[in-house]
Design an enzyme around this catalytic site. Structure first.
Site, PDB file in Angstrom:
ATOM      1  N   HIS A 159      46.291  40.437  24.016  1.00 25.71           N
ATOM      2  CA  HIS A 159      45.692  40.616  25.344  1.00 25.71           C
ATOM      3  C   HIS A 159      45.166  39.315  25.928  1.00 25.71           C
ATOM      4  CE1 HIS A 159      45.637  45.095  25.525  1.00 25.71           C
ATOM      5  NE2 HIS A 159      45.895  44.902  24.245  1.00 25.71           N
ATOM      6  N   ASP A 367      42.345  33.229  31.313  1.00 24.91           N
ATOM      7  CA  ASP A 367      42.273  34.674  31.091  1.00 24.91           C
ATOM      8  C   ASP A 367      43.668  35.196  30.774  1.00 24.91           C
ATOM      9  OD1 ASP A 367      41.033  37.190  31.016  1.00 24.91           O
ATOM     10  OD2 ASP A 367      39.936  36.821  32.867  1.00 24.91           O
TER      11      ASP A 367
HETATM   12  C1  GDG Z   1      40.832  41.396  27.820  1.00 23.74           C
HETATM   13  C2  GDG Z   1      41.409  40.043  28.257  1.00 23.74           C
HETATM   14  C3  GDG Z   1      42.991  41.251  29.768  1.00 23.74           C
HETATM   15  C4  GDG Z   1      33.673  45.142  33.823  1.00 23.74           C
HETATM   16  N1  GDG Z   1      32.395  45.302  34.160  1.00 23.74           N
HETATM   17  C5  GDG Z   1      32.176  46.622  34.231  1.00 23.74           C
HETATM   18  C6  GDG Z   1      33.370  47.280  33.938  1.00 23.74           C
HETATM   19  N2  GDG Z   1      34.281  46.346  33.679  1.00 23.74           N
HETATM   20  C7  GDG Z   1      35.690  46.624  33.344  1.00 23.74           C
HETATM   21  C8  GDG Z   1      36.595  46.196  34.477  1.00 23.74           C
HETATM   22  C9  GDG Z   1      37.912  45.970  33.758  1.00 23.74           C
HETATM   23  C10 GDG Z   1      37.463  45.527  32.387  1.00 23.74           C
HETATM   24  O1  GDG Z   1      36.100  45.867  32.244  1.00 23.74           O
HETATM   25  C11 GDG Z   1      37.561  44.017  32.196  1.00 23.74           C
HETATM   26  O2  GDG Z   1      38.883  43.711  31.941  1.00 23.74           O
HETATM   27  P1  GDG Z   1      39.443  42.237  32.109  1.00 23.74           P
HETATM   28  O3  GDG Z   1      40.914  42.295  32.036  1.00 23.74           O
HETATM   29  O4  GDG Z   1      38.991  41.674  33.414  1.00 23.74           O
HETATM   30  O5  GDG Z   1      38.782  41.350  30.967  1.00 23.74           O
HETATM   31  P2  GDG Z   1      38.475  41.468  29.352  1.00 23.74           P
HETATM   32  O6  GDG Z   1      37.426  42.458  29.073  1.00 23.74           O
HETATM   33  O7  GDG Z   1      38.162  40.069  28.934  1.00 23.74           O
HETATM   34  O8  GDG Z   1      39.843  41.955  28.698  1.00 23.74           O
HETATM   35  C12 GDG Z   1      41.968  40.123  29.685  1.00 23.74           C
HETATM   36  C13 GDG Z   1      42.451  42.538  29.179  1.00 23.74           C
HETATM   37  O9  GDG Z   1      41.936  42.343  27.860  1.00 23.74           O
HETATM   38  C14 GDG Z   1      43.515  43.614  29.126  1.00 23.74           C
HETATM   39  O10 GDG Z   1      44.659  43.170  28.473  1.00 23.74           O
HETATM   40  O11 GDG Z   1      43.297  41.472  31.139  1.00 23.74           O
HETATM   41  O12 GDG Z   1      42.574  38.906  30.057  1.00 23.74           O
HETATM   42  O13 GDG Z   1      40.419  39.013  28.181  1.00 23.74           O
HETATM   43  O14 GDG Z   1      38.626  47.156  33.642  1.00 23.74           O
HETATM   44  O15 GDG Z   1      36.627  47.203  35.446  1.00 23.74           O
HETATM   45  N3  GDG Z   1      33.510  48.618  33.935  1.00 23.74           N
HETATM   46  C15 GDG Z   1      32.399  49.354  34.260  1.00 23.74           C
HETATM   47  N4  GDG Z   1      31.207  48.767  34.536  1.00 23.74           N
HETATM   48  C16 GDG Z   1      31.040  47.425  34.539  1.00 23.74           C
HETATM   49  O16 GDG Z   1      29.937  46.931  34.811  1.00 23.74           O
HETATM   50  N5  GDG Z   1      32.489  50.685  34.279  1.00 23.74           N
END
Ligand code: GDG
Length: 457
Positions: A159, A367
């Site tokens: 990821h 990222d």
């Molecule tokens: C890893 C990789 C890759 C965030 N704050 C809140 C909240 N979130 C949710 C978002 C989103 C998720 O968390 C974050 O996903 P990301 O993709 O932006 O980042 P990582 O957590 O670092 O994920 C990344 C991912 O895996 C998938 O393959 O894209 O590059 O680092 O869904 O909405 N959700 C809620 N409250 C919050 O305050 N409910």
């Protein structure tokens, strides 16, 4: 397809009435695949103790899914999770050699826990099950399962980014990590850049090579390697955001913003997300655009994460102080420029807030993909969409060509992009949004699962 067995470090534990969705992209995406095929989701329970005799595996059945959770010892968590996964692999994969703290004890713990996971998983697996392992915590798992005689199809999806050879090879155990990957049938990355870096790592020291047709050879084993950009449940999220705009909290947020434009940022508190550079850029934007003073609100939602790792604990203080300093310097009696929320908000509120945002600021330094960028786009009102300002170093930048791409290290450039986004004419906003939304509807999370599982089976 036969049963699917998913293995990931953490498992979203079922709660009454459904699965709790934690703040993390992985969980959101995988729920969909398992519901489709039925099977097992195995991982760490999140609990640990100082006992050395492992407790029996906890198994919870919900519908056609069995959740199998194992506890770990305190030493395991310290060495495998905090130590090697989060203080060596995470920084190295995000190009942060300066933050990697390699230690042999932690490395040994990482391999030991992977062996332990394999021993707990193997008795649950049937011969025609397809196993899909997720993320950097579990790279050696296939090798351990093979060692135990399992002949199942086993796939791995990373990821996070895969770094160039010069970066990866600073890690003393890079050979073992590369060897671990060669035991899978399919190794999946988020973008073509990650795959290119992987090929570079194979070739640099003659570990292996590309054979053509998406096939690779390393350590005498042939496997498939490919890119599978993770998506979101685009159509459902768009609908969800539309409904969420009438939510009480979202309405309150709208009223409190009054006539101001909202800039929104949502990230786990992590140094890879570029939050401090982003606050600097916002400050620069306000100072360079006096007409915007008092007319814009920047809302940054940042749930805490990995607070046990010292860099994260320090960062928590740094970001809070920085937001406070900027507010102190720029704010007026009736204007707080930055609203900083250091905890998680409900998913429906998040969706409604994305839709309120005239600008979505997604500026990680590095990222794997970044699902926030995709969620922001999906949440927009088609008749009046906001503008995505996106780091060129997020995997999502390879797909979302309608975004304003920025280099997050270039503070002035990012500040200029904010100004451009806020003054962009409606027609241009619509045009940019349409291309991105069409892409996200086609390349959603179901397609990601299908593409990966098709290649694996
Ligand atoms: C890893 C990789 C890759 C965030 N704050 C809140 C909240 N979130 C949710 C978002 C989103 C998720 O968390 C974050 O996903 P990301 O993709 O932006 O980042 P990582 O957590 O670092 O994920 C990344 C991912 O895996 C998938 O393959 O894209 O590059 O680092 O869904 O909405 N959700 C809620 N409250 C919050 O305050 N409910």
């Amino acid at each position: 397809m036969s049963r699917l067995v998913i293995v990931s470090n953490r498992v979203p534990v079922p709660e009454k009435g459904g699965i709790a969705t934690p703040a993390g992209g992985l969980a959101v995406a995988l729920k969909v695949a398992l519901e489709e095929h039925g099977g097992i989701w195995m991982g760490w329970s999140g609990k640990s103790s100082d006992e050395h005799e492992p407790q029996p595996l906890a198994q919870l059945q919900q519908g056609n899914i069995v959740y199998a959770l194992t506890d770990l010892t305190d030493t395991d968590v310290e060495e495998y999770y905090h130590g090697f996964a989060n203080r060596v692999l995470w920084p190295i994969c995000h190009y942060r050699l300066d933050l990697a703290e390699y230690g042999r004890k932690e490395m040994a713990g990482y391999f030991r826990v992977n062996r332990f996971f394999a021993h707990r998983l193997a008795p649950l697996v049937e011969s025609d099950d397809v196993i899909w392992v997720h993320d950097y915590h579990l790279i050696p798992l296939a090798a351990e399962l093979r060692q135990m005689g399992l002949k199942n199809r086993i796939g791995f999806f990373l990821h996070i980014p895969w770094p160039p050879a010069d970066v990866l090879f600073t890690m003393p155990v890079h050979e073992e990590i590369m060897r671990g990957l060669s035991h899978y049938d399919v190794v999946g990355f988020q973008t073509d850049h990650d795959l290119e870096n992987f090929v570079g790592c194979l070739r640099r020291e003659g570990i292996g090579d590309e054979l053509g047709g998406g096939r690779f050879i390393a350590y005498g084993r042939i496997f498939k390697g490919g890119t599978y950009a993770i998506g979101i449940e685009t159509a459902a999220f768009a609908e969800f955001a539309k409904k969420a705009s009438t939510n009480k909290t979202v309405r309150k947020a709208r009223e409190s913003i009054e006539h101001r434009s909202l800039i929104i940022g949502v990230d786990r508190l992590d140094y890879s997300k570029g939050i401090t550079q982003r606050i600097d850029a916002f400050e620069r934007f306000v100072l360079a655009n006096p007409a915007q003073q008092g007319r814009v609100t920047y809302l940054q939602i940042t749930p805490k994460s990995r607070s046990e790792v010292p860099e994260y604990e320090a960062m928590q203080r740094t970001v809070a102080e920085q937001a406070g300093r900027v507010n102190g310097a720029l704010g007026t009696v009736d204007w707080v420029p930055i609203r900083y929320i250091n905890r998680s908000v409900g998913r429906h509120i998040l969706a409604g807030l994305y839709r309120l945002g005239k600008v979505g600021l997604v500026t990680p330094l590095r990222d794997g993909m970044n699902l926030v960028a995709k969620e922001y786009v999906a949440a927009q009102d088609p008749d009046d969409p906001g503008v995505l300002v996106l780091s060129r170093f997020a995997g999502a930048a390879r797909e979302l060509r309608g975004a304003l791409l920025v280099n997050p290290y270039d503070i002035e450039g990012t500040a200029n992009a904010m100004a451009r986004a806020l003054s962009m004419p409606l027609e241009e906003r619509k045009e940019r949004w349409k291309t991105m939304m069409a892409h996200l509807l086609e390349h959603d999370v179901s397609r990601w699962c299908r593409d990966f599982l098709n290649d694996l089976t």
